[in-house]
Design a protein around this motif. Structure first.
Motif, mmCIF file in Angstrom:
data_model
loop_
_atom_site.group_PDB
_atom_site.id
_atom_site.type_symbol
_atom_site.label_atom_id
_atom_site.label_comp_id
_atom_site.label_asym_id
_atom_site.label_seq_id
_atom_site.Cartn_x
_atom_site.Cartn_y
_atom_site.Cartn_z
ATOM 1 N N SER A 62 77.167 -6.616 92.005
ATOM 2 C CA SER A 62 78.528 -6.722 91.473
ATOM 3 C C SER A 62 79.131 -8.118 91.650
ATOM 4 O O SER A 62 80.082 -8.458 90.955
ATOM 5 C CB SER A 62 79.443 -5.681 92.118
ATOM 6 O OG SER A 62 79.810 -6.042 93.429
ATOM 7 N N VAL A 63 78.577 -8.890 92.557
ATOM 8 C CA VAL A 63 79.144 -10.225 92.818
ATOM 9 C C VAL A 63 78.169 -11.373 92.552
ATOM 10 O O VAL A 63 78.534 -12.536 92.739
ATOM 11 C CB VAL A 63 79.730 -10.322 94.256
ATOM 12 C CG1 VAL A 63 80.946 -9.447 94.404
ATOM 13 C CG2 VAL A 63 78.682 -9.991 95.300
ATOM 14 N N ILE A 64 76.964 -11.040 92.121
ATOM 15 C CA ILE A 64 75.994 -12.076 91.760
ATOM 16 C C ILE A 64 75.509 -11.785 90.346
ATOM 17 O O ILE A 64 74.662 -10.928 90.138
ATOM 18 C CB ILE A 64 74.784 -12.101 92.714
ATOM 19 C CG1 ILE A 64 75.204 -12.415 94.130
ATOM 20 C CG2 ILE A 64 73.761 -13.127 92.247
ATOM 21 C CD1 ILE A 64 74.057 -12.432 95.127
ATOM 22 N N HIS A 65 76.085 -12.471 89.391
ATOM 23 C CA HIS A 65 75.633 -12.392 88.003
ATOM 24 C C HIS A 65 76.201 -13.593 87.255
ATOM 25 O O HIS A 65 77.035 -14.338 87.770
ATOM 26 C CB HIS A 65 76.023 -11.059 87.355
ATOM 27 C CG HIS A 65 77.468 -10.718 87.452
ATOM 28 N ND1 HIS A 65 78.419 -11.272 86.630
ATOM 29 C CD2 HIS A 65 78.137 -9.892 88.302
ATOM 30 C CE1 HIS A 65 79.606 -10.782 86.952
ATOM 31 N NE2 HIS A 65 79.469 -9.965 87.968
ATOM 32 N N LEU A 66 75.751 -13.787 86.039
ATOM 33 C CA LEU A 66 76.119 -14.994 85.289
ATOM 34 C C LEU A 66 77.606 -15.119 85.017
ATOM 35 O O LEU A 66 78.126 -16.224 84.892
ATOM 36 C CB LEU A 66 75.348 -15.044 83.970
ATOM 37 C CG LEU A 66 73.847 -15.271 84.101
ATOM 38 C CD1 LEU A 66 73.179 -15.204 82.733
ATOM 39 C CD2 LEU A 66 73.554 -16.597 84.779
#
Length: 146
Positions: free
Chosen positions: A36-40
């Motif tokens: 939920s907090v690591i994406h493009l």
């Protein structure tokens, strides 16, 4: 891949008291929290430049402030944490207590080789993560269940 025993040893070496483990908190697993907090498309709530005087201590203080504001922390400084080292998000949440604000992030960085971790609010599933991005530390919040 880190084991539960290795993680417990490292957390204790980082000055935290391990209070227990749980697979989900408010319906959130460590893996879903990380995703939920690591994406493009992620945008940090706060950026701390590595060139800032004592950037690790500043990052930690900002994390404490945000974590308290969104309900991650209990009154006695307990919270659910998952470091983001290899294999950690496949383990259950570690419920830990940090003695007080000030040095746990630097100790976490020393013990795990990184200051990166995610935490979760036990009532609504809000995730707060701390990450190293190029020349900055990022504090990222994902509101509600991921």
């Amino acid at each position: 891949m880190i084991s539960r025993a290795e993680r417990a040893t490292l957390l204790e070496a980082a000055g935290m008291t391990l209070l227990g483990e749980v697979w989900t908190v408010a319906g959130v697993t460590p893996e879903s929290a990380v995703r939920s907090v690591i994406h493009l498309d992620v945008r940090p709530d706060v950026r701390v430049d590595h060139e800032t005087a004592d950037s690790v201590a500043r990052t930690e203080q900002i994390w404490w402030d945000i974590a308290r504001d969104v309900g991650v922390l209990t009154d006695d400084n307990a919270f659910h944490l998952s470091p983001t080292c290899p294999g950690a998000f496949r383990l259950p949440w570690a419920r830990v207590r940090a003695a007080a604000p000030g040095e746990f992030l630097r100790a976490l960085q020393t013990e795990f080789g990184s200051l990166e971790f995610v935490t979760v609010c036990p009532t609504d599933g809000t995730v707060v993560g701390v990450f190293e991005e190029e020349d900055e530390n990022w504090i990222v919040t994902s509101r509600g269940r991921p």
